[in-house]
Design an enzyme around this catalytic site. Structure first.
Site, PDB file in Angstrom:
ATOM      1  CG  HIS A 132      -4.699   2.708   2.992  1.00 35.11           C
ATOM      2  ND1 HIS A 132      -4.035   1.536   3.249  1.00 35.11           N
ATOM      3  CD2 HIS A 132      -5.312   3.043   4.158  1.00 35.11           C
ATOM      4  CE1 HIS A 132      -4.248   1.178   4.507  1.00 35.11           C
ATOM      5  NE2 HIS A 132      -5.015   2.079   5.080  1.00 35.11           N
ATOM      6  CG  ASP A 135      -1.702  -0.521   2.063  1.00 34.53           C
ATOM      7  OD1 ASP A 135      -2.951  -0.589   1.999  1.00 34.53           O
ATOM      8  OD2 ASP A 135      -1.096   0.547   1.933  1.00 34.53           O
ATOM      9  CG  HIS A 136      -6.877  -2.723   4.933  1.00 39.95           C
ATOM     10  ND1 HIS A 136      -6.386  -1.593   5.522  1.00 39.95           N
ATOM     11  CD2 HIS A 136      -8.157  -2.438   4.607  1.00 39.95           C
ATOM     12  CE1 HIS A 136      -7.351  -0.676   5.549  1.00 39.95           C
ATOM     13  NE2 HIS A 136      -8.434  -1.154   5.006  1.00 39.95           N
TER      14      HIS A 136
HETATM   15  C1  BG6 Z   1      -6.964   2.333   8.118  1.00 38.15           C
HETATM   16  C2  BG6 Z   1      -6.891   3.677   8.801  1.00 38.15           C
HETATM   17  O1  BG6 Z   1      -5.709   1.947   7.653  1.00 38.15           O
HETATM   18  O2  BG6 Z   1      -7.875   2.421   7.028  1.00 38.15           O
HETATM   19  C3  BG6 Z   1      -8.270   4.126   9.257  1.00 38.15           C
HETATM   20  O3  BG6 Z   1      -6.021   3.598   9.903  1.00 38.15           O
HETATM   21  C4  BG6 Z   1      -9.232   4.100   8.096  1.00 38.15           C
HETATM   22  O4  BG6 Z   1      -8.215   5.423   9.826  1.00 38.15           O
HETATM   23  C5  BG6 Z   1      -9.193   2.762   7.392  1.00 38.15           C
HETATM   24  O5  BG6 Z   1     -10.528   4.345   8.616  1.00 38.15           O
HETATM   25  C6  BG6 Z   1     -10.031   2.791   6.137  1.00 38.15           C
HETATM   26  O6  BG6 Z   1     -10.132   1.498   5.629  1.00 38.15           O
HETATM   27  P1  BG6 Z   1     -11.363   1.061   4.740  1.00 38.15           P
HETATM   28  O7  BG6 Z   1     -11.035  -0.334   4.326  1.00 38.15           O
HETATM   29  O8  BG6 Z   1     -12.573   1.172   5.609  1.00 38.15           O
HETATM   30  O9  BG6 Z   1     -11.392   2.036   3.611  1.00 38.15           O
END
Ligand code: BG6
Length: 494
Positions: A247, A184-185
């Protein structure tokens, strides 16, 4: 969260020519290399379906690093790094490909002293997860005595609880839970790791972190981008599955969890899961009263005219997929009873921002508050694009009058120096090499969050939507503002 040793290993990236590898993985590997944070004994093998030589592949990687890495490409360093990057071409279901890969890996073990250790990274679309895991098993690449074999699975981890459980079964049949790293980045983002430090390393916050002092907590992640070129995927996902299930719930659990007994991976994960288990149950009444979904129509962002979601590529012109979710939920435990958590996530909104706002309870209407409308004290954890912590409180306006105004103490972590915060993937890859899975999700976290999301989806399926209901470039549907207004509150934008 512990200090662990780096593992000498070969990292095998399935999906080596894909977007994720070029935009995130290779630039992050370069950033780590630049800082001397990769093990001395390390190599990368990318597996893809395109026909490329090692040299051609390395040239493509170089371009990606130039475009996306936070450190400028240094030719001398790159010449060293490229020597440990290899490319192999085969289809993910092709047995001969795995036989060939196995030979290459064993040659690399001899060349780089990587001791048979492997980090398999599945940067592929989800339909290949199962087949790759299966082939690694069939070709006995999953286990080897005295060797470490870890697997990383990118999101989405399933489309619902049943598919996630099935996928999990397929993976854990081959790899043990302790060797399975579900990405989960958001957990790799600097300020998200800082939530725990802030809470548990500062008496001023942790003592106040409960329903006695906190009025409500808002967790908000808004984006200006639409679905980009991912209409096909998004039509089967929507904001609830794409952002909230993973997230947003990760932000919620870190904000609301009890102090863990220690900083070990499982102790932290245990506390996060308890938050998910304490969520107020999802019923039709709950969904009707506490959840808002939206979809963007045409609008403007800056000087650009933006098309509506239903006009996007590979999106049905009658789509009722939500691109926005707002919700109010309660955590049913002693710490949080009575404190609403408001969560909001949407695409094509006015601003890109992810933040957690903690609103403290107002004072009784005596003394200064008797005749004046005092602003509440706010603590804001800014996750992105600015990273930092802001505290807003009231002070006397300088001068001869008695006016009281809100002032802000603002600590910005990424404002002073360029390139000072690592990319989320840098931290995650570094933890993978060290074998620290704290910032990856455990199966039961995934399971509980899917269960919650499935319950909501089931109810939503039977209710008609009136989409589009917010203009691109706005702050979402009116109902999302009403959700707080009827509680006498508002979404903070600070
Ligand atoms: C991803 C989603 O996991 O996270 C995308 O699939 C989203 O739809 C993205 O745009 C958002 O990531 P960040 O790091 O730009 O907030």
């Amino acid at each position: 969260m512990q200090n662990k040793l780096q593992l000498p290993a070969v990292m095998v990236i399935f999906g080596g020519t894909g977007d994720l590898t070029h935009r995130k993985l290779m630039p992050s590997l370069y950033n780590l290399f630049y800082q001397g944070l990769l093990p001395d004994n390390f190599a990368v093998v990318s597996v893809g379906r395109r026909d490329l030589t090692d040299e051609e592949y390395r040239n493509q990687v170089k371009e990606s690093i130039e475009k996306f890495a936070r450190f400028k490409l240094d030719e001398e360093l790159w010449n060293k790094m490229k020597e440990v990057i290899y490319y192999v071409r085969f289809n993910f279901d092709d047995d001969d490909g795995y036989v060939h890969l196995k030979e290459i890996l064993s040659d690399l073990d001899n060349k780089y002293n990587t001791a048979g250790n492997r980090l398999y990274y599945l940067a592929v679309s989800p339909e290949y997860f199962e087949v790759i895991v299966d082939k690694l098993d069939v070709h006995k690449m999953d286990l080897e005595e005295n060797c470490v074999r870890r697997i990383v699975i990118e999101k989405p981890f399933g489309r619902d609880l049943a598919s996630a459980a099935y996928l999990n079964e397929q993976i854990t049949r081959v790899f043990k839970e302790e060797n399975t790293y579900r990405i989960d980045h958001y957990l790799g983002k600097e300020m998200i790791q800082n939530i725990m430090v802030m809470r548990f390393a500062n008496s001023v916050f942790e003592h106040l972190w409960n329903n006695r002092y906190i009025d409500n907590i808002q967790i908000s992640s808004t984006e200006t981008v639409g679905v980009e070129n991912r209409g096909g995927y998004y039509e089967n996902a929507g904001a609830l599955k794409d952002m909230v299930q993973n997230h947003m719930f990760q932000l919620l659990t870190l904000t609301a969890m009890e102090p863990p007994v220690n900083l070990e991976t499982e102790s932290i994960r245990d506390e996060k899961v308890k938050v998910l288990r304490s969520l107020q149950p999802v019923t039709e009444k709950f969904v009707r009263e506490n959840m808002v979904r939206g979809q963007y129509g045409r609008g403007e962002i800056g000087i650009h005219n933006i098309k509506g979601y239903r006009e996007e590529d590979r999106v049905s012109p009658e789509s009722d997929i939500e691109t926005f979710v707002a919700m109010k939920l309660y955590i049913e435990n002693y710490r949080w009873a009575g404190v609403p958590f408001y969560i909001r996530s949407g695409k094509r909104m006015a601003n890109k921002t992810t933040e957690i706002v903690v609103q403290f309870k107002s004072l009784p209407k005596i003394l200064y508050a008797k005749d004046m409308d005092l602003q509440p004290s706010l603590l804001v954890i800014k996750v992105q694009p600015k990273e930092g912590i802001m505290f807003q409180f009231n002070a006397k306006k300088p001068g001869t009058g008695n006016q009281i105004v809100p002032i802000q103490m603002d600590f910005c972590q990424n404002c002073s120096m360029e390139n000072d915060s690592p990319e989320a993937y840098e931290r995650l890859i570094s933890d993978l090499i060290k074998g620290d899975s704290t910032l990856f999700t455990r199966w039961d976290e995934v399971e509980f969050s899917w269960k919650y999301v499935d319950d909501v989806t089931r109810i939503w399926r039977n209710e008609k939507t009136q989409f589009p209901n917010y203009a691109a470039g706005s702050w979402g549907p009116e109902a999302a503002h009403e959700l707080l207004r009827r509680d006498g509150r508002q979404w903070w934008l600070v």
